[in-house]
Design an enzyme around this catalytic site. Structure first.
Site, PDB file in Angstrom:
ATOM      1  CB  SER A 283      -4.253  -3.998   7.095  1.00 43.52           C
ATOM      2  OG  SER A 283      -3.061  -3.298   6.843  1.00 43.52           O
TER       3      SER A 283
ATOM      4  CG  ASP B 227      -0.534  -9.830   7.789  1.00 46.49           C
ATOM      5  OD1 ASP B 227       0.119 -10.362   8.712  1.00 46.49           O
ATOM      6  OD2 ASP B 227       0.009  -9.397   6.761  1.00 46.49           O
TER       7      ASP B 227
ATOM      8  CG  HIS C 284      -1.229  -7.208   4.088  1.00 41.68           C
ATOM      9  ND1 HIS C 284      -0.984  -7.422   5.424  1.00 41.68           N
ATOM     10  CD2 HIS C 284      -1.758  -5.952   4.012  1.00 41.68           C
ATOM     11  CE1 HIS C 284      -1.348  -6.343   6.120  1.00 41.68           C
ATOM     12  NE2 HIS C 284      -1.829  -5.450   5.291  1.00 41.68           N
TER      13      HIS C 284
END
Ligand SMILES: *[C@@H]1O[C@H](CO)[C@@H](O)[C@H](O)[C@H]1NC(C)=O
Ligand SMILES: *[C@@H]1O[C@H](CO)[C@@H](O)[C@H](O)[C@H]1NC(C)=O
Ligand SMILES: *[C@@H]1O[C@H](CO)[C@@H](O)[C@H](O)[C@H]1NC(C)=O
Length: 500
Positions: free
Chosen positions: A168, A194, A279
């Site tokens: 992330s 991601d 995610h």
């Protein structure tokens, strides 16, 4: 709660972004540029980020501190081994997430070569408003770079042995760390799991993770489904190899239906859970590649998921396919990003086996037909029952249809296909209707539908095969009747002998 829950979380994100924009700065100029004054290497004596090393697969981590060589020894840092450093993302609750322990354990226990496993714990800077956390990514990147530079100076460590794994926002932290290293040489590898989308999508390569940040950059995109112009994970390619499992929009097993179950169980907290499912899948796909060395997922270069779903991209020629995860083949060809697609199972082990099926139909029906078929695939190792295929379009005349079939198990080499036209009842109705309207006394009863050949390409083995009907007479396909297709390319007789 009629609004799809996913939209809600995007509202939350929008509110985060807007409120902090109102409160703290006049507008949304590129975030990175506004970061606080770059501290020079000399000035950085202490880091806000806590750097931990893991000696055992289950320990809590041992803190190494910049400019304290004794901590390296205490924590068992071995400068002749690679350093794999995990960097977490934005935090909504101020705690380290469970996947971190799982990844540490997998790195410690599953690799043939021992590695130093570290964590950059920047929770104090990540547990903030999203925009503030975004702004902090540059600072943390600098701190990671400072640590690596210090390891080079004090422990004769080589930056080429560094592998940063960022999830992330952590993916962009990794990118900044790479770009702050300076000098002629880059760090070895960055894996972006991601990588965060909001405030990074569409920004220039220097303001996000990009292939310039390390000798080799790979990225896995798992939640790029867009709502109101925002997606949680970044959509655009940002690496040398960008993997888009299941198209990268959202992941199997994370479907919204699951959300309602979660909501009854966990209340509104379920919304974050559902966001996290797709995610965080990027992380679990990566861990899976460590846990199942013999079940590595292959992904294939393709323009988009639509073409991939037609089975058109299962080629490995000229480096068009690669292994997703830790064991990726680290080769770089050309400057262009490679976008790779694959299908995965909803849980670990995630690997599937990809096949392209090309079925040549000859339709002599006066009426277009939209059939559903089932196939049973017999391989040298296993038999796979009843795969249902619904063609998206009607079969109007002579046409070859191409589509992707995925299997969860390795059936070995495909030797026989049993093919059945399933929606016979529907078809019979059509038939009756047609018959009553047009008197077809001259026509044979089932002038029908003929399957001429079935061509198969196996992605994982790159093998091509052709199948023909076992009996040459009676090629027509009748509703509810099963037909057997066997290999009819050059090596088929040899293959049959091998089986019997
Ligand atoms: C560091 O790793 C190398 C290579 O595996 C090994 O030979 C050496 O003994 C290790 N050093 C220490 C201090 O453990
Ligand atoms: C389809 O192919 C068959 C056999 O090759 C041929 O007889 C028929 O005329 C073709 N139909 C069309 C519409 O091309
Ligand atoms: C047929 O078999 C030979 C030798 O076993 C192999 O080299 C060749 O590639 C095969 N051809 C096809 C079309 O599978």
């Amino acid at each position: 709660m009629e609004r799809p829950p996913c939209v809600s979380i995007f509202l939350v994100l929008c509110v985060f972004i807007q409120s902090s924009a109102n409160g703290q700065s006049p507008g949304l100029e590129p975030v990175g540029r506004r970061s606080r004054v770059v501290e020079t290497k000399e000035a950085l004596q202490e880091t806000e980020t806590r750097f931990l090393l893991f000696k055992e697969e289950t320990d809590k981590g041992c803190q190494i501190r910049l400019n304290h060589p004794d901590t390296l020894e205490q924590c068992g840092f071995n400068s002749s081994l690679p350093l794999v450093m995990i960097i977490h993302g934005w935090s909504v609750d101020g705690f380290l997430e469970n996947w971190i322990g799982q990844m540490v354990a997998a790195l410690k226990s599953q690799l043939a070569q021992t590695v130093n496993v570290g964590l950059a714990d920047w929770l104090t800077l990540a547990y903030r408003h999203y925009t503030v956390a975004v702004r902090n990514t540059r600072l943390v990147g600098q701190e990671v770079a400072a640590l690596i530079q210090w390891l080079e100076e004090s422990a004769q460590f080589s930056r080429s042995k560094v592998h940063l794994i960022g999830y992330s926002l952590g993916a962009h932290v990794s990118g900044f760390a790479g770009s702050y290293m300076g000098g002629k040489h880059k760090i070895g590898r960055i894996t972006g799991l991601d990588a965060a989308g909001p405030l990074f999508e569409g920004s220039s390569p220097s303001d996000r993770l990009s292939p310039d940040d390390a000798n080799f950059v790979d990225a896995i995109h798992t939640f790029t489904r867009e709502h109101m112009g925002l997606s949680v994970g970044i959509k655009q390619p940002i690496a040398h190899y960008d993997f888009y499992p299941n198209g990268g929009y959202f992941q199997p097993g994370c479907h919204f239906l699951e959300l309602y179950k979660h909501i009854t169980k966990h209340g509104l907290y379920a919304i974050t859970k559902t966001i996290k499912c797709s995610h965080e899948r990027s992380v679990h796909l990566f861990i899976d590649s460590l846990l199942h060395p013999s079940r590595q997922s292959t992904a294939y270069q393709c323009g988009d998921m639509g073409s991939f779903s037609q089975g058109l991209c299962l080629s490995c020629q000229k480096g068009r396919c690669n292994t997703m995860g830790y064991h990726i083949r680290q080769e770089r060809q050309g400057k262009k990003h490679k976008r790779l697609f694959l299908v995965t199972r909803p849980q670990s082990p995630f690997k599937v086996y990809h096949y392209q099926f090309k079925i040549q139909f000859i339709n002599q029906l006066k009426k277009p037909t939209e059939p559903t078929f089932t196939m049973t695939l017999l391989g040298t190792k296993e038999e796979n029952q009843k795969i249902t295929i619904t063609l998206d379009e009607e079969i109007t005349s002579n046409k070859t249809y191409s589509f992707l079939i995925t299997l969860d198990v390795d059936i070995g080499e495909l030797i026989m296909i049993k093919f059945k036209w399933e929606n016979g009842a529907v078809w019979t109705n059509v038939w009756n209707t047609v018959q009553t309207i047009i008197p077809w006394s001259q026509e044979p009863l089932y002038s029908g539908l003929v399957v001429k050949t079935i061509k198969v390409k196996a992605g994982e083995t790159q093998q091509r095969m052709t199948f023909c009907s076992e009996n040459t007479d009676g090629l027509q396909l009748h509703p509810s009747q099963e037909k057997t297709f066997v290999r009819c390319d050059v090596n088929s007789t040899k293959l049959k002998r091998k089986i019997r």
